[in-house]
Design an enzyme around this catalytic site. Structure first.
Site, mmCIF file in Angstrom:
data_model
loop_
_atom_site.group_PDB
_atom_site.id
_atom_site.type_symbol
_atom_site.label_atom_id
_atom_site.label_comp_id
_atom_site.label_asym_id
_atom_site.label_seq_id
_atom_site.Cartn_x
_atom_site.Cartn_y
_atom_site.Cartn_z
ATOM 1 N N GLU A 72 3.544 6.022 2.975
ATOM 2 C CA GLU A 72 3.300 6.530 1.627
ATOM 3 C C GLU A 72 2.510 7.829 1.702
ATOM 4 O OE1 GLU A 72 4.579 5.292 -1.340
ATOM 5 O OE2 GLU A 72 3.956 7.372 -1.478
ATOM 6 N N PHE A 73 2.978 8.837 0.996
ATOM 7 C CA PHE A 73 2.283 10.131 1.007
ATOM 8 C C PHE A 73 1.551 10.402 -0.296
ATOM 9 C CE2 PHE A 73 5.657 10.746 4.207
ATOM 10 C CZ PHE A 73 4.864 11.131 5.281
ATOM 11 N N GLU A 132 -4.487 9.779 -4.002
ATOM 12 C CA GLU A 132 -5.116 9.093 -5.121
ATOM 13 C C GLU A 132 -5.530 10.116 -6.186
ATOM 14 O OE1 GLU A 132 -7.999 6.197 -3.683
ATOM 15 O OE2 GLU A 132 -6.617 5.793 -2.044
ATOM 16 N N LYS A 150 3.326 10.351 9.645
ATOM 17 C CA LYS A 150 2.291 10.054 8.656
ATOM 18 C C LYS A 150 0.911 10.428 9.205
ATOM 19 C CE LYS A 150 -0.152 8.188 5.424
ATOM 20 N NZ LYS A 150 -0.140 7.914 4.040
ATOM 21 N N LYS A 181 -10.108 24.167 -0.167
ATOM 22 C CA LYS A 181 -11.291 24.150 -1.012
ATOM 23 C C LYS A 181 -12.465 23.597 -0.213
ATOM 24 C CE LYS A 181 -12.302 23.723 -5.847
ATOM 25 N NZ LYS A 181 -13.135 24.905 -5.600
ATOM 26 N N ALA A 182 -13.470 24.451 -0.007
ATOM 27 C CA ALA A 182 -14.655 24.002 0.735
ATOM 28 C C ALA A 182 -15.342 22.907 -0.066
ATOM 29 C CB ALA A 182 -15.597 25.169 0.955
ATOM 30 N N CYS A 223 -7.892 7.375 4.086
ATOM 31 C CA CYS A 223 -6.866 7.730 5.083
ATOM 32 C C CYS A 223 -7.265 8.757 6.133
ATOM 33 C CB CYS A 223 -5.615 8.215 4.374
ATOM 34 S SG CYS A 223 -4.675 6.864 3.655
ATOM 35 N N GLN A 231 -9.974 10.021 7.735
ATOM 36 C CA GLN A 231 -10.775 9.677 8.900
ATOM 37 C C GLN A 231 -10.086 8.598 9.743
ATOM 38 O OE1 GLN A 231 -14.974 9.622 8.702
ATOM 39 N NE2 GLN A 231 -15.125 7.610 9.624
HETATM 40 C C1 UDX Z 1 -3.734 0.343 2.527
HETATM 41 C C2 UDX Z 1 -4.137 0.987 3.856
HETATM 42 O O1 UDX Z 1 -5.523 1.269 3.819
HETATM 43 C C3 UDX Z 1 -3.398 2.248 4.147
HETATM 44 O O2 UDX Z 1 -3.550 2.587 5.500
HETATM 45 C C4 UDX Z 1 -1.952 2.098 3.923
HETATM 46 O O3 UDX Z 1 -1.317 3.341 4.038
HETATM 47 C C5 UDX Z 1 -1.635 1.413 2.623
HETATM 48 O O4 UDX Z 1 -2.363 0.216 2.465
HETATM 49 P P1 UDX Z 1 -4.718 0.656 0.123
HETATM 50 O O5 UDX Z 1 -3.604 0.153 -0.722
HETATM 51 O O6 UDX Z 1 -5.470 1.829 -0.367
HETATM 52 O O7 UDX Z 1 -4.195 1.169 1.503
HETATM 53 O O8 UDX Z 1 -5.668 -0.576 0.538
HETATM 54 P P2 UDX Z 1 -6.369 -1.615 -0.408
HETATM 55 O O9 UDX Z 1 -6.583 -1.018 -1.749
HETATM 56 O O10 UDX Z 1 -7.501 -2.176 0.371
HETATM 57 O O11 UDX Z 1 -5.266 -2.746 -0.604
HETATM 58 C C6 UDX Z 1 -4.860 -3.663 0.340
HETATM 59 C C7 UDX Z 1 -4.699 -5.039 -0.314
HETATM 60 O O12 UDX Z 1 -4.097 -5.944 0.607
HETATM 61 C C8 UDX Z 1 -6.012 -5.697 -0.762
HETATM 62 O O13 UDX Z 1 -5.960 -5.969 -2.143
HETATM 63 C C9 UDX Z 1 -6.070 -6.991 0.063
HETATM 64 O O14 UDX Z 1 -6.640 -8.064 -0.639
HETATM 65 C C10 UDX Z 1 -4.624 -7.239 0.377
HETATM 66 N N1 UDX Z 1 -4.384 -8.093 1.557
HETATM 67 C C11 UDX Z 1 -4.983 -7.844 2.729
HETATM 68 C C12 UDX Z 1 -3.509 -9.177 1.441
HETATM 69 O O15 UDX Z 1 -2.973 -9.427 0.369
HETATM 70 N N2 UDX Z 1 -3.244 -9.936 2.542
HETATM 71 C C13 UDX Z 1 -3.847 -9.719 3.742
HETATM 72 O O16 UDX Z 1 -3.597 -10.441 4.702
HETATM 73 C C14 UDX Z 1 -4.750 -8.625 3.835
HETATM 74 C C1 UDX Z 2 -4.455 11.704 1.487
HETATM 75 C C2 UDX Z 2 -3.158 12.521 1.612
HETATM 76 O O1 UDX Z 2 -3.237 13.687 0.803
HETATM 77 C C3 UDX Z 2 -1.977 11.678 1.225
HETATM 78 O O2 UDX Z 2 -0.772 12.401 1.395
HETATM 79 C C4 UDX Z 2 -1.978 10.449 2.101
HETATM 80 O O3 UDX Z 2 -0.897 9.626 1.832
HETATM 81 C C5 UDX Z 2 -3.286 9.680 1.949
HETATM 82 O O4 UDX Z 2 -4.367 10.517 2.268
HETATM 83 P P1 UDX Z 2 -6.063 10.996 -0.515
HETATM 84 O O5 UDX Z 2 -6.972 10.466 0.548
HETATM 85 O O6 UDX Z 2 -5.757 10.136 -1.684
HETATM 86 O O7 UDX Z 2 -4.665 11.395 0.125
HETATM 87 O O8 UDX Z 2 -6.725 12.320 -1.109
HETATM 88 P P2 UDX Z 2 -6.633 13.891 -0.815
HETATM 89 O O9 UDX Z 2 -6.266 14.560 -2.060
HETATM 90 O O10 UDX Z 2 -5.800 14.199 0.367
HETATM 91 O O11 UDX Z 2 -8.163 14.253 -0.515
HETATM 92 C C6 UDX Z 2 -8.854 13.775 0.616
HETATM 93 C C7 UDX Z 2 -10.263 14.326 0.648
HETATM 94 O O12 UDX Z 2 -10.269 15.705 0.974
HETATM 95 C C8 UDX Z 2 -11.004 14.198 -0.681
HETATM 96 O O13 UDX Z 2 -12.323 13.773 -0.455
HETATM 97 C C9 UDX Z 2 -10.953 15.597 -1.225
HETATM 98 O O14 UDX Z 2 -11.991 15.848 -2.126
HETATM 99 C C10 UDX Z 2 -11.057 16.414 0.044
HETATM 100 N N1 UDX Z 2 -10.518 17.778 -0.099
HETATM 101 C C11 UDX Z 2 -9.200 17.983 -0.375
HETATM 102 C C12 UDX Z 2 -11.365 18.870 0.072
HETATM 103 O O15 UDX Z 2 -12.548 18.704 0.321
HETATM 104 N N2 UDX Z 2 -10.845 20.124 -0.048
HETATM 105 C C13 UDX Z 2 -9.532 20.357 -0.332
HETATM 106 O O16 UDX Z 2 -9.131 21.534 -0.408
HETATM 107 C C14 UDX Z 2 -8.682 19.244 -0.497
#
Ligand code: UDX
Ligand code: UDX
Length: 464
Positions: A162-163, A166, A222, A269-270, A278, A280
């Site tokens: 998924e790209f 948030e 990814k 953007k600084a 994702c 880290q």
């Molecule tokens: C997660 C991962 O962090 C990310 O790397 C991946 O790309 C997409 O899935 P995210 O949806 O943001 O991202 O995670 P989170 O909001 O924590 O949702 C995961 C859910 O899975 C939680 O609600 C958790 O309760 C559930 N889960 C976890 C299950 O239903 N069964 C399990 O065995 C473990």
């Molecule tokens: C990221 C990727 O963009 C997305 O494609 C992937 O699937 C999941 O990880 P996300 O973590 O939701 O998405 O947010 P993103 O908009 O990428 O921002 C990540 C962090 O970088 C944020 O803390 C944001 O504030 C920071 N950021 C982003 C900066 O500090 N400067 C920028 O110019 C852009």
């Protein structure tokens, strides 16, 4: 192959919005999202759609439209697996906190549990899709587990990372730059499974934006995409420190550099540092994989992106202390914004957590305001770091519902999330109610330095 029933395991920030959009765009397909977390499912089913557990602009409207029609949320994982032709695995894969690869590798415990459950429950052939970001070659492990029952049920494994970002998840899902599908392109069954998933997306995504590759390319793409994006932020953040020493303005530098069409304007953007679930995690993963193949230089190269990011967070907090005459002990500091970026209630790896922790170590008193993050979440983020007792966190940190209240009588303000409403604050009023000299530290370059100086703040912004 026509897909009638989709199940998604994991109702989080990825699974929830993704399935909501699939259900909206494919009204004939039944989509069931399951999760082991009962409270989370209850909130997804809350009669008031504003209470769904993930805040994303536009999401509650889609849930309102599709829920109960062809979108369902449930804790009955086994039933949903049994009924489905296609299963998305979207559970979390956090960085390991124990054992080999601690602090680096992804914890695949949950993924493996899901695979075992699917293997156990399935009575008919299924397509299993990795939606979670996984280290390269996880699909092989999944396949081993799924095929281990020997009961004749056949599984096809696809990778479909998924790209979405948030805060813009709905828009990213409706109108993606590309959809990536990795599968076993060498076998007929593999190609068939890929076609079935292509057809789901083709309901609303132009075919030329749907890429099909082998599984390993998909998994690595990814991690690479996130590593490249994070690297841009760390690169501009590295320059921001140099700007502060030389009098250059990092926004001006970013604009000039970004107008080179080979570089492009986005993600320059600084900031006080990138956060989110994702960047880290995925880079640590890449580093871990490189190390495990003994590619030391490759690992060091990518690890530097993380080192720079940690430095930026620490530097910002240290700079606050230094500017405030080298002590913040017992000083009131207002933190505006706790989420890792605007338009989300997600706080994972948010810079605010680390800045607050640093200030708490310096014995500051902290007030936090964030429009979407709950007090419970803020305390649990601090407790998770384990820097001090949970009681001490509650004693030193107060969470309030109003930005003016957070800033009243404060020595300093740190803006750590770029929420639009902070731009609209009556900054004169804020200033009038603070102790003087009043310090404003802008970690997001949200505010215009001129207007702030006109009001009278002692002003600091990342990169001048
Ligand atoms: C997660 C991962 O962090 C990310 O790397 C991946 O790309 C997409 O899935 P995210 O949806 O943001 O991202 O995670 P989170 O909001 O924590 O949702 C995961 C859910 O899975 C939680 O609600 C958790 O309760 C559930 N889960 C976890 C299950 O239903 N069964 C399990 O065995 C473990
Ligand atoms: C990221 C990727 O963009 C997305 O494609 C992937 O699937 C999941 O990880 P996300 O973590 O939701 O998405 O947010 P993103 O908009 O990428 O921002 C990540 C962090 O970088 C944020 O803390 C944001 O504030 C920071 N950021 C982003 C900066 O500090 N400067 C920028 O110019 C852009």
């Amino acid at each position: 192959m026509k897909i009638k029933n989709i199940c998604c395991i994991g109702a989080g920030y990825v699974g929830g919005p993704t399935m909501a959009v699939i259900a909206q765009k494919c009204p004939k397909v039944k989509v069931t999202v399951v999760d082991i977390n009962e409270q989370r499912i209850q909130l997804w089913n809350d009669p008031d759609v504003n209470n769904i557990p993930v805040y994303e602009p536009g999401l509650s409207e889609i849930v309102e439209e599709a829920r109960g029609r062809n979108l369902f949320f449930s804790t009955d994982v086994e039933k949903a697996i049994d009924e489905a032709d296609m299963i998305f695995i979207s559970v979390n894969t956090p960085t390991k906190t124990y054992g080999i690869g601690k602090g680096m590798a992804a914890d695949l415990k949950w993924i493996e549990l899901c695979a075992r459950q699917i293997a156990e429950v399935s009575k008919s052939d299924k397509i299993v899709i990795e939606k979670s970001t996984l280290p390269v070659r996880t699909a092989a492990a999944l396949k081993d587990i799924l095929d281990s029952t020997g009961n004749g049920v056949k599984f096809q494994i696809l990778s479909n990372p998924e790209f979405l970002a948030e805060g813009t998840a709905v828009e990213d899902l409706r109108n993606p730059d590309r959809v990536l599908i990795g599968g076993d392109i060498d076998s007929e069954e593999g190609r068939e499974a890929m076609d079935a998933l292509v057809n789901i997306y083709a309901s609303w995504v132009p075919k030329e934006k749907i890429l099909t590759t082998n599984v390993w390319s998909s998994e690595l793409s990814k991690l690479t995409a996130n590593a490249f994006l994070a690297q841009r932020v760390s690169s501009i953040n590295a320059i921001s420190e140099l700007c502060e020493k030389t009098g250059a303005d990092v926004n001006e530098v970013a604009k000039a550099v970004g107008m080179d069409s080979r570089v492009g304007p986005k993600f320059l953007k600084a900031s006080v540092g990138f956060g989110g679930s994702c960047f880290q995690k995925d880079i640590l993963n890449l580093v871990y994989i490189a190390r495990s193949f003994n590619l030391q230089e490759v690992a060091d190269y990518w690890e530097q992106v993380i080192i720079m990011n940690d430095h930026q967070k620490r530097r910002f907090a240290a700079n606050m202390v230094r500017t405030m005459y080298n002590t913040v002990a017992d000083k009131k500091i207002a933190i505006l914004g706790w989420a890792f970026k605007k338009d989300t209630n997600d706080t994972r790896e948010s810079a605010a957590i680390y800045v607050a922790d640093y200030l708490l170590n310096e014995q500051a008193e902290i007030l936090v305001y964030d429009p979407k993050v709950t007090a419970e979440q803020i305390y649990s983020d601090l407790d998770y770091l384990g820097s001090r007792s949970n009681d001490a966190n509650r004693q030193a940190v107060t969470v309030v519902n109003d930005p003016l209240q957070a800033c009243k009588g404060a020595h300093a303000i740190a803006v750590l999330t770029e929420w639009d409403e902070f731009r609209q604050l009556d900054w004169q009023e804020v200033y009038d109610n603070m102790l003087k000299p009043a310090f404003l530290f802008d970690g997001r370059r949200l505010l215009r330095p001129d207007t702030k100086r006109e009001i009278g703040f002692e002003f600091y912004a990342i990169g001048n």
